[in-house]
Scaffold this motif. Structure first.
Motif, mmCIF file in Angstrom:
data_model
loop_
_atom_site.group_PDB
_atom_site.id
_atom_site.type_symbol
_atom_site.label_atom_id
_atom_site.label_comp_id
_atom_site.label_asym_id
_atom_site.label_seq_id
_atom_site.Cartn_x
_atom_site.Cartn_y
_atom_site.Cartn_z
ATOM 1 N N CYS A 1 0.808 -1.222 0.000
ATOM 2 C CA CYS A 1 0.000 0.000 0.000
ATOM 3 C C CYS A 1 0.839 1.269 0.000
ATOM 4 O O CYS A 1 0.386 2.325 -0.414
ATOM 5 C CB CYS A 1 -0.951 -0.014 1.205
ATOM 6 S SG CYS A 1 -0.145 0.321 2.787
ATOM 7 N N GLY A 2 2.070 1.188 0.537
ATOM 8 C CA GLY A 2 2.910 2.388 0.604
ATOM 9 C C GLY A 2 2.616 3.291 1.789
ATOM 10 O O GLY A 2 3.311 4.289 1.987
ATOM 11 N N CYS B 1 1.190 1.956 5.165
ATOM 12 C CA CYS B 1 1.064 1.341 6.497
ATOM 13 C C CYS B 1 2.392 1.465 7.266
ATOM 14 O O CYS B 1 3.398 1.926 6.734
ATOM 15 C CB CYS B 1 0.647 -0.128 6.357
ATOM 16 S SG CYS B 1 1.946 -1.211 5.704
ATOM 17 N N CYS C 1 5.235 -0.350 5.318
ATOM 18 C CA CYS C 1 5.631 0.310 4.068
ATOM 19 C C CYS C 1 6.395 1.596 4.355
ATOM 20 O O CYS C 1 7.374 1.907 3.684
ATOM 21 C CB CYS C 1 4.413 0.604 3.205
ATOM 22 S SG CYS C 1 3.749 -0.868 2.389
ATOM 23 N N CYS D 1 3.818 -5.530 4.043
ATOM 24 C CA CYS D 1 2.657 -4.619 4.026
ATOM 25 C C CYS D 1 1.435 -5.244 4.708
ATOM 26 O O CYS D 1 1.101 -6.397 4.479
ATOM 27 C CB CYS D 1 2.310 -4.253 2.583
ATOM 28 S SG CYS D 1 0.846 -3.197 2.445
ATOM 29 N N ASP D 2 0.770 -4.430 5.538
ATOM 30 C CA ASP D 2 -0.440 -4.884 6.216
ATOM 31 C C ASP D 2 -1.668 -4.887 5.307
ATOM 32 O O ASP D 2 -2.675 -5.488 5.638
ATOM 33 C CB ASP D 2 -0.746 -3.937 7.398
ATOM 34 C CG ASP D 2 -0.119 -4.428 8.689
ATOM 35 O OD1 ASP D 2 0.210 -5.633 8.775
ATOM 36 O OD2 ASP D 2 0.050 -3.608 9.604
ATOM 37 N N ASN D 3 -1.599 -4.183 4.188
ATOM 38 C CA ASN D 3 -2.803 -3.996 3.364
ATOM 39 C C ASN D 3 -2.721 -4.643 1.983
ATOM 40 O O ASN D 3 -3.596 -4.419 1.160
ATOM 41 C CB ASN D 3 -3.083 -2.498 3.201
ATOM 42 C CG ASN D 3 -3.338 -1.847 4.542
ATOM 43 O OD1 ASN D 3 -4.067 -2.394 5.366
ATOM 44 N ND2 ASN D 3 -2.720 -0.715 4.784
HETATM 45 ZN ZN LIG Z 1 1.639 -1.197 3.345
#
Ligand SMILES: [Zn+2]
Ligand SMILES: [Zn+2]
Length: 390
Positions: free
Chosen positions: A90-91, A93, A96, A104-106
């Motif tokens: 996602c860039g 979280c 990121c 990444c969590d998303n």
């Molecule tokens: Zn992320």
């Protein structure tokens, strides 16, 4: 549109699937120019790792032209030629923001919980992987939806060919990551297991970070000759050499400072003997085992390719007694791709020799047969969905 899809078992089929659509303001749609087959897909096709659903497209390393742009995308316009990082992040979280894009969590869906028993935690998504990795459709297709396009897609400089730039999607950043995880520095002796695309690019990254000697280990003569010629490093033939003894010989009797596993899993034969844990087949990672045994005391072992949840016979005692550091990661390409594209534009990183076979999408099943059996000197099959079947 046409896509190369998993057909269950080890079967692949080219079939009609729905065109992708923009679903999120940060998406772009890419018309695929090149999509590379990857060794990480082979365990999926033999049941060693969760695969995409039957009838869904494979493929995660790709490059193409932007044909549609979501309203909140700021870095890309229709007509841009972009290479897309195989991991979906996602860039924004916590991970990121610290450059740990592969964590990444998303990037993966709620179904990622399915991934937890073997893989520890949900992490970044990946195209052409099972729903647990986000359910993003694969790139062996005419078009792909690219989520978080400002984070994962990168404009390719003019003059860098498609067959070169496609390796900035995964193989090259994974190689750069391997050298990074190993902390390779001037004067180091570095051994790399695997002379495929990732192994060759790990060797190049180690050289560019100042390693004094880089030695690539593999069982295939044609690949060893290729990495000697293309990268200019030393090689050792697994099976014809006492690898550990030879590595000690070439490193002042100590063993390499850094050992990188870039070989992937043991083959299906190894898995069929392996124990089952939690209903999933345990993999075998002989290269990791060898790397741990070969590494000098106090050295570092980096794991890039052996992705099974569990492996048997891991030499934990050697890690402790030799004071080793063992690190592993999926690729964090978002960190490396811009720099790699610059190096490619300056001819300092050349990767097109890895694309030993370029085929139209319609010949996908044949391409995977070549890739799986390594027939005809195959290192990587690259599909060109815009080129008609001949
Ligand atoms: Zn992320
Ligand atoms: Zn891959």
């Amino acid at each position: 549109m046409r896509a190369l899809c998993w057909d269950g078992g080890d079967g692949l089929v080219v079939r009609q699937v729905p065109d992708p659509e923009l679903r999120n303001a940060h998406d772009v749609i890419v018309r695929v120019r090149r999509s590379a087959a990857c060794g990480a897909e082979l365990p999926m096709l033999t049941g060693g790792q969760p695969a995409p659903g039957v009838g869904e497209a494979l493929g995660h390393e790709f490059l193409g032209d932007v044909v549609e742009v979501g309203p909140e995308v700021s870095r890309h316009r229709v007509g841009d030629r972009v290479v897309v990082c195989s991991t979906v992040s996602c860039g924004r979280c916590w991970y990121c923001r610290r450059g740990l894009y592969s964590c990444c969590d998303n990037g993966s869906s709620a179904e990622a919980m399915v991934a937890e028993p073997p893989w520890g935690a949900p992490a970044a998504g990946c195209y052409g992987h099972p729903r647990s990795a986000g359910g993003f459709a694969g790139s062996h297709a005419e078009y792909v939806r690219v989520p978080y396009a400002d984070v994962g897609a990168f404009g390719v400089p003019e003059g860098v060919s498609d067959d070169r730039a496609v390796f900035a999607s995964e193989a090259a950043p994974t190689g750069w990551l391997g050298a990074d995880l190993g902390g390779v520095g001037p004067g180091d002796v570095v051994a790399v297991w695997g002379a495929g695309a990732v192994g060759q690019l790990t060797a190049l990254a180690a050289l560019m970070r100042g390693a004094e000697r880089v030695i690539v280990v593999d069982r295939y003569d044609d690949r060893l000759r290729m990495v000697e010629r293309a990268v200019g490093v030393e090689t050792l033939h697994l099976g014809r050499t006492d690898v550990a003894a030879e590595l000690r010989e070439r490193s002042g009797g100590r063993g390499p400072d850094v050992c990188v596993e870039a070989a992937g899993e043991g083959g299906p034969r190894a898995r069929s003997f392996a124990a089952r844990l939690g209903g999933r087949p345990a993999g075998d990672a002989p290269a990791v085992r060898e790397a741990v045994h070969a590494c000098r005391k106090g050295g570092t072992v980096a794991v890039l390719g052996a992705a099974s949840g569990f492996v048997d016979a891991f030499p934990l005692g050697a890690v402790l007694h030799k004071g080793l550091t063992v690190r592993g990661s999926r690729q964090n390409g978002q960190r490396y791709v811009p720099r790699l594209l610059e190096l490619m534009a300056r001819d300092e990183v050349r990767t097109e020799h890895l694309a030993t076979h370029r085929l139209p999408l319609e010949q996908g099943p044949l391409g995977y047969d070549l890739f799986r059996t390594r027939a005809d000197g195959c290192v990587r099959v690259v599909f060109a969905p815009q080129e008609a079947a001949g």
